[in-house]
Enzyme design. Structure first.
Site, PDB file in Angstrom:
ATOM      1  N   ARG A 148       0.844  -1.205   0.000  1.00  0.00           N
ATOM      2  CA  ARG A 148       0.000   0.000   0.000  1.00  0.00           C
ATOM      3  C   ARG A 148       0.872   1.245   0.000  1.00  0.00           C
ATOM      4  O   ARG A 148       2.041   1.210   0.407  1.00  0.00           O
ATOM      5  CB  ARG A 148      -0.907   0.007   1.233  1.00  0.00           C
ATOM      6  CG  ARG A 148      -1.818  -1.201   1.363  1.00  0.00           C
ATOM      7  CD  ARG A 148      -2.603  -1.135   2.668  1.00  0.00           C
ATOM      8  NE  ARG A 148      -3.539  -2.259   2.813  1.00  0.00           N
ATOM      9  CZ  ARG A 148      -3.240  -3.392   3.437  1.00  0.00           C
ATOM     10  NH1 ARG A 148      -2.033  -3.557   3.972  1.00  0.00           N
ATOM     11  NH2 ARG A 148      -4.135  -4.355   3.535  1.00  0.00           N
ATOM     12  N   LYS A 150      -1.852  -2.687   7.973  1.00  0.00           N
ATOM     13  CA  LYS A 150      -2.992  -2.216   8.748  1.00  0.00           C
ATOM     14  C   LYS A 150      -3.038  -2.906  10.108  1.00  0.00           C
ATOM     15  O   LYS A 150      -2.699  -4.072  10.238  1.00  0.00           O
ATOM     16  CB  LYS A 150      -4.303  -2.484   7.981  1.00  0.00           C
ATOM     17  CG  LYS A 150      -4.512  -1.566   6.777  1.00  0.00           C
ATOM     18  CD  LYS A 150      -5.876  -1.797   6.154  1.00  0.00           C
ATOM     19  CE  LYS A 150      -6.156  -0.800   5.034  1.00  0.00           C
ATOM     20  NZ  LYS A 150      -7.491  -1.016   4.431  1.00  0.00           N
ATOM     21  N   HIS A 191      -2.769   2.505  -5.773  1.00  0.00           N
ATOM     22  CA  HIS A 191      -3.634   1.355  -5.511  1.00  0.00           C
ATOM     23  C   HIS A 191      -3.876   0.533  -6.772  1.00  0.00           C
ATOM     24  O   HIS A 191      -4.076  -0.679  -6.693  1.00  0.00           O
ATOM     25  CB  HIS A 191      -4.959   1.809  -4.909  1.00  0.00           C
ATOM     26  CG  HIS A 191      -5.519   0.818  -3.936  1.00  0.00           C
ATOM     27  ND1 HIS A 191      -4.935   0.546  -2.715  1.00  0.00           N
ATOM     28  CD2 HIS A 191      -6.595  -0.013  -4.008  1.00  0.00           C
ATOM     29  CE1 HIS A 191      -5.631  -0.375  -2.076  1.00  0.00           C
ATOM     30  NE2 HIS A 191      -6.638  -0.747  -2.836  1.00  0.00           N
ATOM     31  N   ARG A 251      -1.149  -1.803  -6.997  1.00  0.00           N
ATOM     32  CA  ARG A 251      -1.406  -2.919  -6.073  1.00  0.00           C
ATOM     33  C   ARG A 251      -2.339  -3.936  -6.736  1.00  0.00           C
ATOM     34  O   ARG A 251      -2.113  -5.149  -6.664  1.00  0.00           O
ATOM     35  CB  ARG A 251      -2.018  -2.374  -4.785  1.00  0.00           C
ATOM     36  CG  ARG A 251      -2.354  -3.400  -3.714  1.00  0.00           C
ATOM     37  CD  ARG A 251      -2.707  -2.653  -2.422  1.00  0.00           C
ATOM     38  NE  ARG A 251      -3.441  -3.451  -1.454  1.00  0.00           N
ATOM     39  CZ  ARG A 251      -2.870  -4.255  -0.560  1.00  0.00           C
ATOM     40  NH1 ARG A 251      -1.555  -4.387  -0.542  1.00  0.00           N
ATOM     41  NH2 ARG A 251      -3.603  -4.920   0.314  1.00  0.00           N
ATOM     42  N   HIS A 287      -3.939  -9.046   3.425  1.00  0.00           N
ATOM     43  CA  HIS A 287      -5.372  -9.117   3.681  1.00  0.00           C
ATOM     44  C   HIS A 287      -5.626 -10.002   4.900  1.00  0.00           C
ATOM     45  O   HIS A 287      -4.937 -11.001   5.107  1.00  0.00           O
ATOM     46  CB  HIS A 287      -6.111  -9.695   2.471  1.00  0.00           C
ATOM     47  CG  HIS A 287      -6.242  -8.733   1.337  1.00  0.00           C
ATOM     48  ND1 HIS A 287      -6.490  -9.131   0.037  1.00  0.00           N
ATOM     49  CD2 HIS A 287      -6.155  -7.379   1.292  1.00  0.00           C
ATOM     50  CE1 HIS A 287      -6.555  -8.074  -0.751  1.00  0.00           C
ATOM     51  NE2 HIS A 287      -6.350  -7.002  -0.012  1.00  0.00           N
ATOM     52  N   TYR A 300      -9.939 -10.419  -7.090  1.00  0.00           N
ATOM     53  CA  TYR A 300      -8.941 -10.519  -8.154  1.00  0.00           C
ATOM     54  C   TYR A 300      -9.109 -11.788  -8.978  1.00  0.00           C
ATOM     55  O   TYR A 300      -8.649 -11.854 -10.114  1.00  0.00           O
ATOM     56  CB  TYR A 300      -7.531 -10.464  -7.559  1.00  0.00           C
ATOM     57  CG  TYR A 300      -7.240  -9.166  -6.863  1.00  0.00           C
ATOM     58  CD1 TYR A 300      -7.118  -7.980  -7.588  1.00  0.00           C
ATOM     59  CD2 TYR A 300      -7.118  -9.108  -5.485  1.00  0.00           C
ATOM     60  CE1 TYR A 300      -6.882  -6.785  -6.942  1.00  0.00           C
ATOM     61  CE2 TYR A 300      -6.863  -7.911  -4.837  1.00  0.00           C
ATOM     62  CZ  TYR A 300      -6.751  -6.752  -5.579  1.00  0.00           C
ATOM     63  OH  TYR A 300      -6.510  -5.559  -4.936  1.00  0.00           O
TER      64      TYR A 300
END
Length: 295
Positions: free
Chosen positions: A147, A171, A240, A243, A266, A275
């Site tokens: 990210r 995150k 992004h 990404r 994730h 995806y």
């Protein structure tokens, strides 16, 4: 009691949500309070019932909010009332009967393989610090799928050129290790040699401006947008999208979805599965062009 401020602090310090996510929650709750005639610090959740929330949703729809935007606002209210119930600030939940609107899932945009090849194969003067840095930023995004916020926070000590990997803090402060290719290792080494010869680095940051200070999100966005504008007509040209391009390229070339999930950072497969739809579209296009009965 200022339950909204307490809720926002809970999100930031206990749930470790990013400042951008917390700000989005704050904006939604402030907007809702304004509609109900309260200031956020004097909001009384006990005075609200389901019809109040339904009327607010209708008003947002009349003002042109998209289903995706409205769904996010409803999720904010549901999270807020869940917090109130946990803390025993209320024993009623007026959001239970509120249903999230159906939203159309759009496939993530990504750059084509030939576009990435053009972007990364373009020549760069070996003594031009900014152009060397900018090209490495593109290469790092595409090679690792990290990210923008993760790239901004990379330190020199996060890069292990001997083991060929980088340490990323994602995150909710989740750390992951991403392998990098020898070619990227060489690019990083060349960039750091040039950077150290020209610039006094502050705070061990990997990527810096000419004054040695840390870069910022808008600058990263502009670098990616301007660089990719030279090779692509895609309507979105952001970090992004790079990404998305990384994830799509990995799956199209046979990577296991669980591996891609871990590389992207994730928390569940649900976020990665979008995806697979993109990869199926690519597979379908190849089939149409290759099979004689499909023509």
């Amino acid at each position: 009691m200022d339950t909204i401020n307490e809720f926002l602090q809970y999100l930031q310090y206990e749930k470790n949500y990013s400042i951008h996510t917390v700000r989005a929650y704050q904006n939604d709750l402030t907007q809702f309070c304004t509609y109900c005639g309260f200031a956020p610090d004097t909001f009384n959740p006990a005075s609200l019932q389901s019809p109040n929330i339904q009327q607010w949703i209708l008003s947002r729809m009349n003002d042109g909010d998209t289903p995706r935007s409205i769904a996010r606002k409803i999720s904010t209210l549901k999270s807020y009332w869940h917090f109130l119930l946990q803390r025993r600030y209320t024993d009623k939940n007026p959001t239970l009967k509120i249903v999230l609107p159906k939203t159309k899932k759009t496939l993530p945009a990504f750059f084509k393989e030939k576009e990435m090849k053009m972007a990364l194969d373009s020549s760069t003067p070996t003594n031009d610090f900014e152009r060397t840095r900018d090209k490495l930023i593109i290469e790092l995004f595409f090679s690792t799928g990290i990210r923008s916020s993760e790239l901004l926070n990379l330190k020199d000590t996060d890069i292990d050129l001997q083991q060929k990997n980088i340490k990323v803090l994602g995150k909710r402060n989740k750390e992951r290790i991403i392998p990098i290719l020898p070619e990227l290792c060489n690019s990083i080494a060349d960039y750091r040699k040039l950077r150290n010869s020209e610039i006094e680095v502050h705070d061990n940051n990997l990527f810096v401006r000419k004054n040695g200070k840390k870069m910022y999100p808008k600058l990263i966005y502009n670098i990616v947008h301007n660089h990719m504008s030279e090779v692509s007509c895609l309507y979105k040209r952001s970090p992004h999208v790079l990404r998305h391009t990384f994830a799509t390229a990995m799956l199209n070339n046979g990577a296991d979805i669980s591996t891609v999930k871990d590389l992207l950072g994730h928390s569940s497969l649900a976020a990665t599965q979008i995806y697979t739809h993109t990869s199926f579209e690519e597979l379908h296009n190849i089939y149409k062009h290759a099979h004689p009965r499909a023509k």
